[in-house]
Design a protein around this motif. Structure first.
Motif, short mmCIF file in Angstrom:
data_model
loop_
_atom_site.label_atom_id
_atom_site.label_comp_id
_atom_site.label_asym_id
_atom_site.label_seq_id
_atom_site.Cartn_x
_atom_site.Cartn_y
_atom_site.Cartn_z
N ASN A 154 14.01 7.72 7.23
CA ASN A 154 13.55 7.93 5.86
C ASN A 154 12.04 7.82 5.75
OD1 ASN A 154 16.21 8.26 5.05
ND2 ASN A 154 16.49 6.09 4.58
N ALA A 155 11.46 6.85 6.46
CA ALA A 155 10.00 6.68 6.42
C ALA A 155 9.30 7.89 7.02
CB ALA A 155 9.62 5.41 7.18
N SER A 156 9.85 8.43 8.10
CA SER A 156 9.21 9.59 8.73
C SER A 156 9.26 10.81 7.81
CB SER A 156 9.88 9.90 10.07
OG SER A 156 11.20 10.37 9.89
N LYS A 157 10.37 10.96 7.11
CA LYS A 157 10.48 12.09 6.19
C LYS A 157 9.50 11.95 5.03
CE LYS A 157 15.31 13.27 7.14
NZ LYS A 157 16.69 13.31 6.60
N LYS A 158 9.40 10.74 4.50
CA LYS A 158 8.50 10.50 3.37
C LYS A 158 7.05 10.74 3.75
CE LYS A 158 7.28 6.98 -0.06
NZ LYS A 158 7.56 5.61 -0.56
N ASN A 159 6.70 10.36 4.98
CA ASN A 159 5.31 10.49 5.43
C ASN A 159 5.06 11.74 6.26
OD1 ASN A 159 3.93 7.78 4.64
ND2 ASN A 159 5.92 7.17 5.49
N LYS A 160 6.08 12.61 6.36
CA LYS A 160 5.98 13.83 7.14
C LYS A 160 5.50 13.53 8.56
CE LYS A 160 5.14 16.71 3.06
NZ LYS A 160 4.24 17.69 2.40
N ALA A 161 6.15 12.54 9.14
CA ALA A 161 5.80 12.10 10.49
C ALA A 161 6.98 12.33 11.44
CB ALA A 161 5.44 10.61 10.47
N CYS B 226 9.60 10.73 14.47
CA CYS B 226 10.16 9.44 14.85
C CYS B 226 11.16 9.63 15.98
CB CYS B 226 10.82 8.73 13.67
SG CYS B 226 12.39 9.42 13.17
#
Length: 275
Positions: free
Chosen positions: A4-11, A13
């Motif tokens: 979820n964090a990677s999607k939010k930050n377009k990163a 993982c």
């Protein structure tokens, strides 16, 4: 969650599977631990950008579950800066070493204690490192016809110097679940870099490793205490063979199983994601 964090930050993982997590505790599909981890893996693993795994068989297991994934092996090896000088001083005693976070039941220790009981040689010593409860101390001391030598936990960086003072490293996995059969613990790589001969139980992963890297030690069939006693006796009597195993293990850590080599695979993964 990292996904979820990677999607939010377009990163990007990834996930490092040090174990085959859904079967760490049990193979029963209805076991709560199995059900929870299976749910998490099914929901999230295919959303990662990469997966690494700590043994060839863990890679194979995840690939069979998720064919679109391409797990890459990253072994639990160590930097060569931690490698002590090879110690081949000949002692009358043969010193066997095993370590874990906890010294507990059903880890294979019962088998090596029984084997040493069968040999009944006061010059064969068993050294164990880890947290030890009063109950487990009573249990293991009650099994042994000799004095087990215990060590309290030490820092990770100190373990190589301690291991270097022994002759044989014990990898006694009993294969009680799928993960225990297919994982390669950091014990083996600790023994290699410290210059110890290895006695390993024949779990799938350990058998594959020992057969692929010959002349570093010996395998025995899980539960075959007589065979284990025979290996220990052979290495007690043949110190030239013992030292050859130790030298080969030490050199294998230098030439193949170290972080200086292994990190290149990991850095190549990261480079492919950001280039």
């Amino acid at each position: 969650m990292a996904i979820n964090a990677s999607k939010k930050n377009k990163a990007r993982c990834g996930f490092d599977a040090e174990d085959f997590h859904r079967n760490e505790v049990s193979n029963d599909p209805n076991h709560p631990d199995v059900r929870l981890k299976t749910f998490i893996e099914d929901k999230y693993l295919e959303q990662t950008d990469y997966i690494t795994a700590a043994s060839p068989l863990i890679c194979k297991a995840y690939k069979s579950l998720y064919p679109d994934l391409n797990p890459i092996i990253i072994n639990n090896v160590f930097e060569l800066k931690y490698q002590p000088k090879l110690n081949l001083i000949k002692n009358k005693c043969l010193k066997l070493f095993w370590f874990s976070q906890t010294i507990g039941k059903n880890r294979g220790l019962e088998e090596v204690i029984e084997a040493i009981n069968l040999i009944s040689n006061p010059l064969i010593e068993l050294h164990l490192l880890g947290n030890l409860s009063v109950q487990n101390a009573i249990y293991f001391n009650g099994l042994a016809n000799f004095s087990i030598i215990y060590y309290k936990p030490i820092s990770a960086n100190q373990i190589f110097e301690l291991a270097n003072t022994f002759d044989i490293g014990l990898a006694l996995e009993p294969g009680f679940c799928t993960n225990n059969k297919i994982a390669l613990s950091n014990k083996i790589f600790t023994y290699l870099i410290s210059g110890l001969a290895i006695i390993a139980s024949d779990t799938q992963a350990q058998k594959e490793f020992m057969n692929s890297n010959t002349l570093i030690g010996e395998l025995y069939s899980i539960g075959d205490v007589t065979a284990l006693a025979g290996i220990i006796t052979k290495l007690f009597n043949d110190r030239e063979l013992l030292n050859n195993y130790r030298k080969n293990a030490y050199q294998l850590a230098q030439s193949k199983y170290n972080w200086e080599i292994e990190q290149k695979k990991f850095l190549a993964i990261i480079k492919s994601l950001i280039s």
